[in-house]
Scaffold this motif. Structure first.
Motif, mmCIF file in Angstrom:
data_model
loop_
_atom_site.group_PDB
_atom_site.id
_atom_site.type_symbol
_atom_site.label_atom_id
_atom_site.label_comp_id
_atom_site.label_asym_id
_atom_site.label_seq_id
_atom_site.Cartn_x
_atom_site.Cartn_y
_atom_site.Cartn_z
ATOM 1 N N ASN A 314 5.391 3.414 9.239
ATOM 2 C CA ASN A 314 4.280 2.750 8.695
ATOM 3 C C ASN A 314 3.244 2.660 7.706
ATOM 4 O OD1 ASN A 314 2.394 4.112 10.210
ATOM 5 N ND2 ASN A 314 3.549 3.300 11.973
ATOM 6 N N GLU A 315 1.904 1.685 7.366
ATOM 7 C CA GLU A 315 1.330 2.550 5.924
ATOM 8 C C GLU A 315 0.838 3.112 6.705
ATOM 9 O OE1 GLU A 315 1.064 0.528 3.324
ATOM 10 O OE2 GLU A 315 -0.403 0.680 2.403
ATOM 11 N N ALA A 316 0.691 3.488 7.708
ATOM 12 C CA ALA A 316 -0.920 4.448 7.979
ATOM 13 C C ALA A 316 -0.142 6.025 7.815
ATOM 14 C CB ALA A 316 -1.265 3.682 9.711
ATOM 15 N N MET A 321 0.004 10.145 3.674
ATOM 16 C CA MET A 321 1.222 11.317 2.873
ATOM 17 C C MET A 321 0.394 11.462 1.416
ATOM 18 S SD MET A 321 5.360 9.997 3.600
ATOM 19 C CE MET A 321 6.496 10.686 4.801
ATOM 20 N N TRP A 322 0.056 9.752 1.571
ATOM 21 C CA TRP A 322 -0.569 10.295 -0.132
ATOM 22 C C TRP A 322 -2.186 11.220 -0.037
ATOM 23 C CZ3 TRP A 322 0.606 9.783 -4.936
ATOM 24 C CH2 TRP A 322 2.075 9.426 -5.265
ATOM 25 N N LYS A 323 -2.652 10.558 1.728
ATOM 26 C CA LYS A 323 -3.661 11.657 0.943
ATOM 27 C C LYS A 323 -3.739 13.173 1.108
ATOM 28 C CE LYS A 323 -7.836 12.528 4.444
ATOM 29 N NZ LYS A 323 -8.192 11.975 5.442
#
Ligand SMILES: Cc1cc2nc3c(=O)[nH]c(=O)nc-3n(C[C@H](O)[C@H](O)[C@H](O)COP(=O)(O)OP(=O)(O)OC[C@H]3O[C@@H](n4cnc5c(N)ncnc54)[C@H](O)[C@@H]3O)c2cc1C
Ligand code: SF4
Ligand code: SF4
Lengths: 488, 427
Positions: A314-316, A321-323
């Motif tokens: 999901n988006e979270a 991952m990007w964080k």
């Protein structure tokens, strides 16, 4: 310099413009402005002033010039090349109080903001309407638009969407004599010389940017992300090359090596495995296209030797991952007392051999290097880890950083991808450019700022004054220290 | 000290990621009033700089909300940095006599439930007798701004509340699921006794036997946060001894500020080998009451409480203890409750321990912002798990002529279990 007013006199006049609370001359306060995101070189300014409007900036520039002071613009102070590091005797003009969003025009796709506005706040402001601001430095939660413009900053998604320069439509600038000029405008192209291109990336040497008009993009219909692990950066680098060779243009494709993964995990609590390398890729665009591209890229990564592939559910999960990737720099602080972030560019096809060379260079110096980078455009960020308390380590780290940059140039690349030249890399400019090139650049600068009062001592390599030892822990020339001689 | 054995101020890599979450930086945009700037100031003091009045000002303006810790990728222990820096300030004698006097007045009042109760009695008497009007009109309040501030903040109290005390032992309803001890909290106990009473009822209804060890003083949190370490250690030791003697192995707290302190006693006693391990062992057994309840299956049936309820996350619960979901989960599970978030919910309300008494201007600015955000939810009810925040938000709303009905999550839970309407005070 003659006619130089005392700090107290000048501060009095500046305070009258910006208010006493927004003008610092006490050592206890000045010390918080001694450096930017590059901490191993510090210089205390004489005055820090925080104007609140274009008019105040113009008045501050006039007063500082009349007092014969060099001016150092500063945004959020996250630069990694010492661009906002003060010079002796300087007035630092910090733009962090100027953070109003002035005008939004979604129909025509632009937004006009003050320079202190934080990069991510631009996207936040228009996100509900389905728009965003594309350039996304990993520091986007704090770096300012003014700093982004000055450094032509990039980010993971610049591979597909271009750097800051591709997203600035117009700017208002205060020049060296306090004149206010507007360059460009909301239209995508304006007639005549593209002065904007001379302004973006000028590292605070052209003038002080007090308003910026930015392009806004519609959010893509779909985004697919995957995270892949590899035994080593050899296979990871190979996967990147093959994905791009297959004609796939990812929105972003980022690589981290073992040490960087360890640091990112420590900072975010992500359950990433301990592996030699990891790739994080975004594909975006129309849903059908994205599905296809991402499926092909996943297959290529498998063929190139991926150990494991993860798709966020999901988006979270995707954000997390990007964080992990975006905190990686600062997170290295968890695995090493000190580090230097280098920023070199190499041809994409050379990733694997360059990383091996970096590793052996690091071994020679007895140091560790963590690598986080924008793999798609060959923009490396080797992080040289060291401990400043250990005798000689800082010098060795510095040496290693320089050697890495020179190696990038040797391989047909560059000494900076996006962090700017600043104070830190001025010394390497001569490795990349001949005297004529440098001379030409100085002419351009002089056309805007004939006395070189804005951000002197940055970008251009300077001849040494006698008795001077540059670099961290270096010795300044006594004439510079006393303010008699200024290094422009 | 950090794990690496060096001062935590040296762990800061200057990335600035903590700036955009810091309320004072957001308000003023000035580096010395940011976490990164304050760390630089602490570092200068570490290098031997004597605290100047400017340094003290910037350290004092920190709310201690710990939003910066949650945002820091490098894991800098800002809480340790600021507490140590403040301890240096207190030791240096840099404060002006007036400032020092005001602070010591606060510290001779707040962390002492006994004295606080006496003060509350006078406050009640003063208000009830109409003298408040007289003093306000006569300008006495202007002469003693601090008195006026206290008056504006303190909730309306009934005499019964001012003199209430807690039962030493509350049995479980039905078969016992275990035995826990409750920390009374000083401000909480005197100004919000309803919260403790509700906590006892809820725990009992959920099947827990509760002891409230007698003679509890302040836990020391207010003093630690202000750099009064020696005073804090004394208070903390006394409280730990009382609680340990209860024989319970879970210590529940319902005031966020106390909880964040009691959960992290290790560094306060870092230099005290006789106490260090004991303090760490104690900290491990401390839980916020909502954290405790959310982790066990509910036993008592909940009655509906229809309405829109805004959740305020106190800094010392959300940032310092990382307790985000448990109170929300407990509230959401009440039939009829529509739980909504306050915009900019991770921003401090400006209450921050004693901050609203000593940094009036900054505190008001943040309070106004919080009040605006609370009103923007359109919710008539507010859940706030910290007495300081509740007082602050209600005061600002009262001054703005607006009103919501605020209660501690545990009071709301209690009302649901008891089948009573939404509890709380109006601002
Ligand atoms: C953890 C971390 C990750 C980073 N990741 C990236 C990344 O992915 N990509 C990237 O490109 N950079 C990255 N950076 C570097 C940095 O964030 C960028 O260079 C950013 O653009 C700097 O913005 P700033 O507001 O902090 O500017 P500052 O550091 O304050 O200043 C940068 C330069 O801009 C000039 N300047 C600032 N404001 C103005 C103005 N209004 N007018 C004229 N000149 C001005 C200054 O004089 C200086 O030369 C990262 C930094 C950190 C700490
Ligand atoms: S504790 Fe809160 S106010 Fe203090 S520096 Fe951190 S974020 Fe800012
Ligand atoms: S986020 Fe952490 S490392 Fe970065 S400036 Fe703030 S305290 Fe320092």
């Amino acid at each position: 310099m003659s006619g130089r007013a005392s700090v107290t006199e000048l501060a009095g006049r500046l305070s009258a413009v910006v208010g006493a609370r927004n003008c610092y001359t006490s050592a206890s306060e000045l010390l918080t402005y001694e450096c930017d995101g590059l901490t191993h070189g510090r210089t205390r300014p004489d005055v820090v002033v925080l104007p609140g409007s274009t008019e105040e900036v113009a008045e501050v520039v006039r007063l500082a010039r009349a007092a014969g002071r060099p001016i150092v613009p500063r945004g959020s102070g996250t630069g990694l090349s010492g661009g906002a590091r003060p010079v002796p005797g300087s007035v630092v003009v910090a733009l962090s109080r100027m953070r109003r969003i002035l005008e939004v025009n979604l129909e025509d796709g632009w937004i006009r903001v003050e320079p202190g506005v934080i990069n991510l706040d631009v996207t936040r402001h228009v996100s509900a309407a389905g728009y965003y601001y594309a350039p996304d430095p990993s520091s986007q939660s704090i770096c300012s638009i003014g700093g982004n413009v000055a450094f032509n900053s990039g980010g993971a998604h610049c591979l597909k969407y271009g750097f800051t320069v591709n997203h600035v439509l117009g700017a208002r600038v205060v020049l060296h004599d306090g004149r206010v000029v507007d360059i460009g405008g909301p239209a995508l192209d304006t007639p005549g010389h593209d002065l904007l291109a001379a302004l973006v990336g000028s590292e605070g040497m052209v003038g002080i940017v007090t308003e910026v008009t930015l392009r806004l993009l519609r959010k893509p219909e779909a985004t697919r992300t995957f995270f892949a692990t590899f035994p080593s950066t050899d296979e990871g680098g190979e996967a990147v090359s093959r994905i791009i060779a297959a004609g796939i243009l990812p929105a972003a494709i980022e690589m981290m090596d073992r040490l960087a993964i360890v640091a990112a995990k420590a900072a975010t609590g992500l359950d990433w495995p301990d592996v030699g390398a990891a790739l994080l890729m975004d594909a975006d665009g129309p849903t059908a296209e994205v599905e296809d591209l991402s499926a092909r890229a996943v297959q290529i990564a498998r063929d190139a030797g991926a150990l494991e592939l993860r798709l966020p559910r999901n988006e979270a999960e995707r954000q997390l991952m990007w964080k992990g990737r975006k905190s990686a720099f600062a997170a290295v602080g968890r695995i090493s007392p000190n580090y230097m972030v280098e920023d070199g560019v190499i041809p994409r096809s050379e990733i694997a051999p360059v990383l091996r060379e970096i590793e052996s260079m690091a071994k020679e110096q007895g140091l560790r290097v963590a690598n986080v980078f924008h793999a798609g455009d060959g923009n490396l960020h080797p992080l040289v880890l060291y401990d400043a308390r250990e005798q000689g380590q800082e010098e060795r780290a510095e040496q290693l950083g320089g050697d890495i940059l020179r190696m990038c140039v040797r391989r047909g690349g560059s000494i900076t991808g996006e962090h700017g030249v600043g104070s830190e890399k001025a010394a390497y400019m001569a490795d990349m450019f001949g005297p004529d090139d440098l001379e030409t650049m100085k002419w351009v600068r002089a056309a805007f700022d004939p006395d070189g009062c804005f951000n002197p001592g940055k970008v251009f390599p300077s001849s040494r004054l006698c008795g001077e030892k540059p670099g961290p822990g270096g010795v300044e020339h006594p004439a510079v220290r006393s303010g008699e001689v200024q290094r422009w | 000290m950090s794990g690496s054995g060096r001062h935590p101020a040296l762990d800061c890599v200057h990335c600035g990621f903590c700036l955009p979450v810091c309320p004072t930086w957001l308000s003023w945009g000035r580096e010395p009033d940011s976490p990164r700037g304050r760390i630089e100031i602490a570092r200068a003091m570490l290098d031997g700089a004597a605290p100047s009045p400017e340094m003290v000002g910037h350290l004092d303006s920190c709310l201690g909300c710990m939003a910066c810790i949650a945002a820091c990728p490098s894991g800098v222990r800002y809480d340790v940095v600021i507490e140590e820096a403040r301890a240096r300030v207190e030791a240096s004698g840099t404060r002006t006599p007036a400032d020092a006097g005001r602070r010591s007045a606060i510290f001779s009042l707040f962390p002492h439930p006994g004295r606080l109760r006496v003060a509350a009695f006078f406050l009640w008497l003063w208000r009830a007798s109409g003298l408040r009007w007289l003093t306000r009109a006569s300008g006495l309040v202007r002469l003693f701004p601090f008195l006026g501030r206290l008056d504006a903040l303190a909730p309306d109290l009934g005499l019964a509340e001012v003199t209430a005390s807690l039962p030493a032992h509350t049995p479980a309803t039905g078969a016992s699921r275990g035995r826990v001890a409750l920390v009374g909290g000083c401000v909480q106990r005197v100004f919000f006794p309803g919260v403790n009473a509700a906590t006892l009822r809820v725990l009992s209804a959920e099947g827990y036997e509760v002891v409230v060890p007698e003679g509890q003083g302040c836990c020391g949190a207010l003093s630690v946060h202000a750099g009064r370490d020696e005073e804090a250690r004394g208070m903390t030791r006394a409280l730990v001894e009382r609680l340990e003697a209860s024989g319970a192995d879970t210590f529940l707290v319902n005031a966020a500020g106390c909880g964040s302190h009691l959960k992290d006693l290790g560094h306060l006693f870092a230099a005290d080998p006789a106490w260090h391990d004991r303090a760490v062992a104690f900290s491990r057994k401390v839980k916020d009451v909502t954290e405790f309840l959310a982790a066990v299956p509910a036993r008592a049936p909940r009655h509906p409480l229809p309405g829109k309820l805004a959740y305020h996350s106190p800094c010392h619960l959300g940032h310092a203890q990382g307790v985000q979901e448990p109170p929300r989960a407990l509230l959401r599970a009440i039939p009829g409750v529509e739980l909504v978030e306050v915009p900019e919910g991770d921003q401090c309300c400006g209450s921050a321990g004693i901050y609203n008494l000593v940094q009036v201007e900054a505190s008001d600015e943040l309070g106004a912002r919080k009040a605006r955000n609370v009103l923007a939810t359109g919710a008539p009810f507010l859940a706030s798990a910290n007495p300081g925040c509740t007082l602050q938000v209600l005061r600002v709303l009262r001054e703005q002529g607006a009103s919501v009905q605020a209660a501690h999550p545990i009071e709301i839970l209690d009302a649901s279990i008891q089948g009573r309407p939404f509890p709380g005070r109006r601002g």
